[in-house]
Design an enzyme around this catalytic site. Structure first.
Site, PDB file in Angstrom:
ATOM      1  N   HIS A  78      19.810   7.169  12.559  1.00  0.00           N
ATOM      2  CA  HIS A  78      20.783   7.518  13.604  1.00  0.00           C
ATOM      3  C   HIS A  78      22.207   7.129  13.205  1.00  0.00           C
ATOM      4  O   HIS A  78      23.060   6.878  14.063  1.00  0.00           O
ATOM      5  CB  HIS A  78      20.393   6.796  14.900  1.00  0.00           C
ATOM      6  CG  HIS A  78      20.855   7.456  16.148  1.00  0.00           C
ATOM      7  ND1 HIS A  78      22.183   7.747  16.389  1.00  0.00           N
ATOM      8  CD2 HIS A  78      20.178   7.894  17.232  1.00  0.00           C
ATOM      9  CE1 HIS A  78      22.294   8.325  17.578  1.00  0.00           C
ATOM     10  NE2 HIS A  78      21.092   8.421  18.099  1.00  0.00           N
ATOM     11  N   GLU A 215      20.245  13.717  12.221  1.00  0.00           N
ATOM     12  CA  GLU A 215      18.979  13.003  12.331  1.00  0.00           C
ATOM     13  C   GLU A 215      17.847  13.877  11.799  1.00  0.00           C
ATOM     14  O   GLU A 215      17.240  14.653  12.526  1.00  0.00           O
ATOM     15  CB  GLU A 215      18.729  12.626  13.794  1.00  0.00           C
ATOM     16  CG  GLU A 215      19.837  11.763  14.383  1.00  0.00           C
ATOM     17  CD  GLU A 215      19.704  11.594  15.881  1.00  0.00           C
ATOM     18  OE1 GLU A 215      18.570  11.676  16.398  1.00  0.00           O
ATOM     19  OE2 GLU A 215      20.729  11.394  16.551  1.00  0.00           O
TER      20      GLU A 215
END
Length: 250
Positions: A78, A215
């Site tokens: 992330h 991501e």
């Protein structure tokens, strides 16, 4: 019920065992053993993530996971990237390219519907470089309902092979980042912190749309959508995925 970020037992809340390795390409290997029943998930799951700084200006992430029973495992990273440099404005002028012909739409509750739709003719078409500011406030429902870009894109090419996923370039600094991965999907996320601001490194203020996240991961909620490729790890089917963030100047 559903979990996000692994739920209350998310691995981001765990203490991992760390092993460093110096050399021309230094690396850090993190290992975590999740016991049977942890967070409601079956099986003893052993996960390792290795971060390597390569000699060609890349950050390589290698994920491995094994389990003694079938269990769901879908890991990602992330990190938020600000190619303009912290405190130097937002990412509106940056260009983004995603090598994806399809995406998975979500409903108002931010859960994927199970559909896999073409990007053709939609503001989710990033197959050619697009200025981020031209789409981040789009009235396209999949963008407008989140007040910014948050889309799961299905990367072209064969999952399991390292292939291009995304490219981001800042026109002022000239810094470019190429993302490649073995994962089938990438969630492109440009909210950061909504309407809030936070103080980051060096006292610099971080605001909404000051950075972008790529991501790479398996299909979201695949366990509830039989048409999505499985994210189940079994003793016979361990996980092994690689993502590379490569930096350069254009």
């Amino acid at each position: 019920p559903f979990v996000i970020h692994g739920g209350t037992a998310g691995f981001n809340r765990k203490t991992w065992q760390a092993r460093m390795q110096d050399g021309p390409e230094p690396s850090l290997t993190l290992t975590l053993v999740s016991p049977d029943g942890d967070g409601g998930f079956p099986g003893v799951l052993t996960t390792t993530v290795t971060y390597t700084v390569t000699s060609d200006n890349a950050l390589r992430l290698e994920y491995r996971a094994t389990s003694d029973r079938p269990t769901v495992a879908n890991f990602t990273n992330h990190a938020m990237f600000a190619l303009q440099g912290e405190g130097n404005g937002d990412i509106s002028d940056q260009t983004m390219q995603i090598f994806a012909d399809r995406f998975t739409p979500a409903d108002a509750g931010n859960l994927v519907t199970g559909e896999i739709l073409p990007v053709e003719g939609t503001p989710a078409d990033f197959r050619k470089p697009v200025r981020v500011g031209d789409v981040q406030k789009s009235d396209f429902p999949q963008i407008a309902m989140r007040k910014g870009i948050e889309l799961e894109m299905v990367i072209n090419g064969k999952p399991g092979t390292l292939r291009p996923a995304a490219r981001m370039t800042d026109p002022k600094t000239g810094i470019a980042m190429d993302v490649s991965t073995t994962h089938p999907c990438v969630v492109v996320w440009a909210h950061l912190i909504g309407d809030r601001t936070v103080t980051g490194k060096g006292g610099k203020v971080y605001r909404a749309f000051d950075a972008m996240s790529f991501e790479t991961q398996g299909y979201l909620d695949a366990v509830n959508h039989p048409n999505f490729p499985s994210t189940v790890v079994t003793p016979q089917k361990p996980m092994h995925e690689v993502t590379v963030f490569k930096f350069g100047i254009r």
